[in-house]
Design a protein around this motif. Structure first.
Motif, short mmCIF file in Angstrom:
data_model
loop_
_atom_site.label_atom_id
_atom_site.label_comp_id
_atom_site.label_asym_id
_atom_site.label_seq_id
_atom_site.Cartn_x
_atom_site.Cartn_y
_atom_site.Cartn_z
N LEU A 26 0.83 -1.20 0.00
CA LEU A 26 0.00 0.00 0.00
C LEU A 26 0.86 1.26 0.00
O LEU A 26 0.51 2.26 -0.61
N THR A 49 -8.40 6.20 -3.32
CA THR A 49 -8.64 4.76 -3.25
C THR A 49 -7.58 4.06 -2.42
O THR A 49 -7.88 3.19 -1.58
N ASN A 53 -8.10 1.89 0.98
CA ASN A 53 -7.64 0.50 1.11
C ASN A 53 -6.71 0.35 2.31
O ASN A 53 -6.73 -0.68 3.01
N THR A 198 -14.42 -1.24 1.61
CA THR A 198 -13.31 -1.81 2.37
C THR A 198 -12.13 -2.08 1.43
O THR A 198 -11.00 -2.23 1.88
N SER A 199 -12.40 -2.15 0.14
CA SER A 199 -11.33 -2.24 -0.86
C SER A 199 -11.90 -1.86 -2.22
O SER A 199 -13.08 -2.08 -2.50
N LYS A 201 -10.24 -2.15 -6.11
CA LYS A 201 -9.03 -2.56 -6.83
C LYS A 201 -9.34 -2.96 -8.27
O LYS A 201 -10.46 -3.31 -8.60
#
Length: 241
Positions: A26, A49, A53, A198-199, A201
Motif C-alpha cells: 500500500l 482509493t 484501502n 473496504t477495498s 481494486k
C-alpha cells in the motif's frame, strides 16, 4: 498448554507478517498515486482509493501521511509498474503485478522463481486470453442494504455483477464488479451514495480454470508463496480451480 501457546504465537506472527506485506504494498501504491496525480486525495482518485484501502487493513494514519509526504518530495525515488506472465508447474498460467525501482532486479528474481519451480517466464500479453482486468469494489453488508435494490442503484456505475461473500472475520461483504473502464464511474457513484468501501481494486479475473490434484496444486502454491514474498510484487494471479 504449551502447544496451544505456540499455535497462538505462530498465528500472531503470520498475521503480523501478512500485515507488514500489505503495508509495504500500500505504501508503494500511495507513492505511485502521489507521483501520478499529486498529494491531495480530493483531487486524486487513485490516491483516495489507496488511502481507503490502507484504512481497511488498519494501516496507521501517520504511516499513510508519511508515505504521502515522502512521495511528494522532489528527490524521492519513483516506482515503475510492470506485469510479468508465465507458466508455473503443471502448465498453470501465473500473472504477476509489480512496482519496482530496479527493473533488472525484479525481472531476474521473477525469472528465477519460475525456472526453479520447473516453469517459464513468458512474453507480455501472452496470457491476455486467460485473464481479464476488472474493477472490484467490496463493502460491508448492512441490514439496511437490499441486494436487488443495490443492483438497480449501481447500474449507472457500470455494474456487471453483484454478489455476497464472507471476509476473514465472517462478515457478509458485497462485491461489485464492473469493467476496467468503469472503475472511476463506480467509485464516484459509491461515494455519492455514502457507501464506504473496504477495498477498491483493479483485479485480474480468470476466464478459464485449470484442475489439478492436491500434490500438483501444492507445487503451484509453493511457487506463488515464493513470488509473494518478493518486496517488488504487488499482486499474483493464477487460474487454479
Amino acid at each position: 498448554m504449551g502447544r496451544a501457546f505456540e499455535f497462538r504465537k505462530e498465528r500472531k506472527f503470520k498475521r503480523w507478517a501478512k500485515m507488514a506485506v500489505q503495508f509495504t504494498r500500500l505504501g508503494k501504491e500511495i507513492a505511485i498515486s502521489v507521483k501520478e496525480g499529486g498529494p491531495h486525495p480530493e483531487n486524486n482518485a487513485r490516491l483516495r482509493t489507496a488511502i481507503q484501502n490502507a484504512k481497511a487493513v488498519n494501516m496507521p494514519k501517520d504511516r499513510v501521511e508519511a508515505a504521502i509526504k515522502r512521495a511528494s518530495e522532489k528527490d524521492s525515488k519513483g516506482y515503475e509498474e510492470y506485469v510479468y506472465e508465465g507458466y508455473g508447474p503443471h502448465g498453470v498460467p501465473v500473472l504477476i503485478e509489480t512496482a519496482t525501482d530496479n527493473t533488472n532486479r525484479t525481472v531476474a528474481n521473477i525469472r528465477s522463481y519460475f525456472t526453479k519451480s520447473g516453469g517459464s517466464l513468458g512474453k507480455t500479453g501472452s496470457l491476455d486470453f486467460i485473464f481479464q482486468r476488472k474493477s472490484i469494489f467490496r463493502f460491508l453488508a448492512t441490514d439496511e442494504m437490499n441486494e436487488e435494490e443495490l443492483e438497480l442503484e449501481l447500474i449507472d456505475g457500470g455494474l456487471e455483477e453483484l454478489y455476497v461473500e464472507s471476509d476473514e472475520e465472517g462478515n457478509d461483504v458485497f462485491v461489485v464488479q464492473t469493467s476496467f473502464e468503469d472503475f472511476g464511474n463506480m467509485q464516484r457513484l459509491l461515494e455519492e451514495k455514502g457507501i464506504e468501501t473496504t477495498s477498491a481494486k483493479l483485479e485480474r479475473i480468470s476466464l478459464s480454470h485449470t484442475a489439478l490434484s492436491e500434490e500438483q496444486a501444492a507445487d503451484v502454491l509453493k511457487l506463488i508463496d515464493k513470488i509473494e514474498e518478493d518486496d517488488d510484487v504487488q499482486a499474483v494471479y493464477h487460474n487454479m480451480e
